[in-house]
Scaffold this motif. Structure first.
Motif, PDB file in Angstrom:
ATOM      1  N   ARG A  21      44.101 140.803  -8.579  1.00 60.99           N
ATOM      2  CA  ARG A  21      43.095 140.489  -9.590  1.00 60.99           C
ATOM      3  C   ARG A  21      41.720 140.290  -8.961  1.00 60.99           C
ATOM      4  O   ARG A  21      40.710 140.809  -9.453  1.00 60.99           O
ATOM      5  CB  ARG A  21      43.501 139.235 -10.375  1.00 60.99           C
ATOM      6  N   ARG A  22      41.653 139.557  -7.831  1.00 61.62           N
ATOM      7  CA  ARG A  22      40.360 139.300  -7.182  1.00 61.62           C
ATOM      8  C   ARG A  22      39.721 140.601  -6.698  1.00 61.62           C
ATOM      9  O   ARG A  22      38.531 140.841  -6.900  1.00 61.62           O
ATOM     10  CB  ARG A  22      40.537 138.338  -6.004  1.00 61.62           C
ATOM     11  N   LEU A  23      40.528 141.436  -6.051  1.00 63.89           N
ATOM     12  CA  LEU A  23      39.994 142.703  -5.557  1.00 63.89           C
ATOM     13  C   LEU A  23      39.590 143.616  -6.716  1.00 63.89           C
ATOM     14  O   LEU A  23      38.573 144.308  -6.649  1.00 63.89           O
ATOM     15  CB  LEU A  23      41.037 143.403  -4.674  1.00 63.89           C
ATOM     16  N   GLY A  24      40.388 143.605  -7.771  1.00 66.62           N
ATOM     17  CA  GLY A  24      40.062 144.416  -8.936  1.00 66.62           C
ATOM     18  C   GLY A  24      38.753 143.998  -9.576  1.00 66.62           C
ATOM     19  O   GLY A  24      37.957 144.852 -10.014  1.00 66.62           O
ATOM     20  N   GLN A  25      38.479 142.707  -9.631  1.00 62.33           N
ATOM     21  CA  GLN A  25      37.224 142.223 -10.210  1.00 62.33           C
ATOM     22  C   GLN A  25      36.029 142.678  -9.373  1.00 62.33           C
ATOM     23  O   GLN A  25      34.967 143.027  -9.922  1.00 62.33           O
ATOM     24  CB  GLN A  25      37.253 140.702 -10.319  1.00 62.33           C
TER      25      GLN A  25
ATOM     26  N   THR B 209      26.420 149.713   0.225  1.00 60.87           N
ATOM     27  CA  THR B 209      27.076 150.185   1.441  1.00 60.87           C
ATOM     28  C   THR B 209      26.568 149.450   2.672  1.00 60.87           C
ATOM     29  O   THR B 209      27.353 148.981   3.506  1.00 60.87           O
ATOM     30  CB  THR B 209      26.862 151.702   1.601  1.00 60.87           C
ATOM     31  N   TRP B 210      25.249 149.336   2.816  1.00 60.31           N
ATOM     32  CA  TRP B 210      24.734 148.700   4.035  1.00 60.31           C
ATOM     33  C   TRP B 210      24.547 147.197   3.869  1.00 60.31           C
ATOM     34  O   TRP B 210      24.423 146.470   4.860  1.00 60.31           O
ATOM     35  CB  TRP B 210      23.417 149.352   4.462  1.00 60.31           C
ATOM     36  N   ARG B 211      24.554 146.694   2.626  1.00 58.23           N
ATOM     37  CA  ARG B 211      24.416 145.249   2.423  1.00 58.23           C
ATOM     38  C   ARG B 211      25.768 144.535   2.475  1.00 58.23           C
ATOM     39  O   ARG B 211      25.814 143.306   2.451  1.00 58.23           O
ATOM     40  CB  ARG B 211      23.743 144.978   1.083  1.00 58.23           C
ATOM     41  N   SER B 212      26.877 145.276   2.521  1.00 58.34           N
ATOM     42  CA  SER B 212      28.214 144.683   2.610  1.00 58.34           C
ATOM     43  C   SER B 212      28.723 144.807   4.039  1.00 58.34           C
ATOM     44  O   SER B 212      28.471 145.798   4.707  1.00 58.34           O
ATOM     45  CB  SER B 212      29.189 145.413   1.669  1.00 58.34           C
ATOM     46  N   GLY B 213      29.454 143.817   4.496  1.00 57.80           N
ATOM     47  CA  GLY B 213      30.075 143.920   5.804  1.00 57.80           C
ATOM     48  C   GLY B 213      29.177 143.435   6.920  1.00 57.80           C
ATOM     49  O   GLY B 213      28.133 142.841   6.691  1.00 57.80           O
TER      50      GLY B 213
ATOM     51  N   GLY C 107      33.112 146.976  -1.901  1.00 59.86           N
ATOM     52  CA  GLY C 107      33.298 145.551  -1.659  1.00 59.86           C
ATOM     53  C   GLY C 107      34.665 145.160  -1.159  1.00 59.86           C
ATOM     54  O   GLY C 107      35.110 144.029  -1.382  1.00 59.86           O
ATOM     55  N   GLY C 108      35.363 146.073  -0.470  1.00 59.16           N
ATOM     56  CA  GLY C 108      36.689 145.756   0.051  1.00 59.16           C
ATOM     57  C   GLY C 108      37.802 145.927  -0.960  1.00 59.16           C
ATOM     58  O   GLY C 108      38.968 145.636  -0.640  1.00 59.16           O
TER      59      GLY C 108
END
Length: 402
Positions: A374-378, A130-134, A347-348
């Motif tokens: 596909r990219r978002l699903g991965q 949560t805090w390491r993303s974005g 991760g978006g």
């Protein structure tokens, strides 16, 4: 087992089922701290699980930690008396020599620690993703970065207790963060993904683009969520048939769904197949909307995209590799802050939208771009992890008891 939330109830049930499969004669009890613990109803009726403790449906739906107003409403509704009754029961069970498993965050962890009994802890809601993303520019992100963990120092102290036999986190990243603070945390797997898989699309839906709709189950918020999602569905432009699969829980009621759908110009129709297990079917132009109770396990495996204002179910959906769009509202759960936090955790792979028209536009874009899906699903699959966590946690519990 002590759990403090609807998502935590689901995780606790999966682990308890795995324990029961391995050791059918072991007496098992669960105490839900929030809500009525409906997730355990079938197991209680089957006779292998006992649900204990006082329960109550609080005005905040268990999210009093997200707003002062929610906390004050819960206090007026009897939260102190409820917590005192639950605490007394935990104390009695500890004195009887029971081993406790806390599922959730600080409250069940504190109850288990203060009981004096040996205990294990399954930390479900917090992840260092949560805090390491974005961007990480706000005060909360800086605070977590400073201490190097989503979990707080007072929680580390409880987890380092000699009576805490083991600590299980939802992912390796979070477990590593805790180990830097001398907490012997491990990540045996995520029980949320157990029993879920992509499935063969039924012939009745082969011609449709398939979108799973998750509006939550806490009333009255779930009904308001559905109304906003339905408004967005009505704005979708499509030249091909669209199948919207509303995987509902006990709420909203059939009457609540009917009023909303009729107001938006949908008319009732027969479901295209009895095999879909739909409660009702509604149509408007190229859109077909199916409503089903307890259909998430099957319908999620058929969908291409999700429209979601839910917590645990949204995480499960993207864990299957299916990206989602969310539409935050006034809460008490699914507010803009919750949606942003969920998106960063995943991760978006879940994208919050600011309005029904923005959600409709994003849905059209996502359905038109298979590579993006596909990219978002991965990403979602990586963040949620593989199935099998329930069985590994059950082994952890039983190994300790033996």
């Amino acid at each position: 087992m002590i759990c403090n939330g609807h998502g935590e109830d689901f995780i606790a049930l999966r682990v308890l089922e795995a324990v029961h499969r391995r050791h059918p004669q072991l007496p098992l009890e669960v105490m839900p701290l929030v809500g009525q613990g409906r997730a355990f109803a079938d197991a209680v009726r089957a006779g292998w699980l006992q649900r204990i403790g006082p329960t109550a449906t609080l005005p905040s739906g268990g999210f009093s930690n997200q707003s002062l107003r929610g906390l004050l409403r819960d206090l007026r509704a009897g939260l102190p008396l409820l917590s005192w009754g639950q605490w007394r029961l935990v104390q009695r069970r500890a004195h009887q020599g029971r081993f406790l498993v806390a599922v959730g965050d600080l409250l069940p962890l504190l109850m288990a620690w203060a009981s004096g009994a040996g205990f294990g802890f399954i930390g479900t809601p917090k992840s260092d993703y949560t805090w390491r993303s974005g961007p990480g520019r706000n005060l909360s992100d800086r605070y977590h970065r400073l201490k190097g963990s989503e979990w707080d120092p007072w929680e580390w102290i409880l987890m380092r207790s000699k009576r805490c036999q083991w600590v299980a986190m939802r992912d390796q990243l979070t477990a590593r963060g805790l180990r830097r603070h001398r907490v012997a945390a491990q990540a045996p797997g995520n029980p949320m993904m157990d029993g879920l898989q992509r499935k063969t699309i039924p012939k009745a839906l082969e011609r449709c683009r398939r979108v799973l709709v998750l509006c939550g189950s806490r009333m009255p918020e779930a009904q308001a969520n559905f109304d906003r999602l339905l408004k967005a569905i009505g704005l979708v432009q499509s030249a091909v048939p669209m199948g919207f699969l509303v995987a509902a829980g006990a709420e909203p009621s059939p009457e609540g769904f009917r009023r909303s759908l009729e107001q938006q110009g949908f008319r009732r129709s027969l479901p295209p197949s009895d095999q879909l297990n739909a409660e009702s079917c509604w149509v408007k132009g190229p859109c077909m909307l199916l409503i089903g109770r307890s259909c998430f396990d099957s319908w999620s495996g058929w969908s291409e995209v999700g429209l979601a204002t839910a917590g645990t179910a949204t995480e499960q959906l993207v864990g299957l590799g299916i990206p989602a769009l969310s539409l935050p509202g006034p809460g008490p759960q699914f507010k803009a802050s919750f949606a942003r936090r969920q998106s960063r955790l995943l991760g978006g792979s879940v994208e919050p939208c600011s309005s029904p028209i923005a959600l409709a536009t994003a849905l059209e874009r996502l359905l038109a771009d298979a590579d993006l899906r596909r990219r978002l699903g991965q990403i979602g699959q990586r963040r949620m992890g593989a199935s099998g966590g329930s069985d590994r946690l059950a082994k952890l519990i039983l190994d300790h008891l033996h």
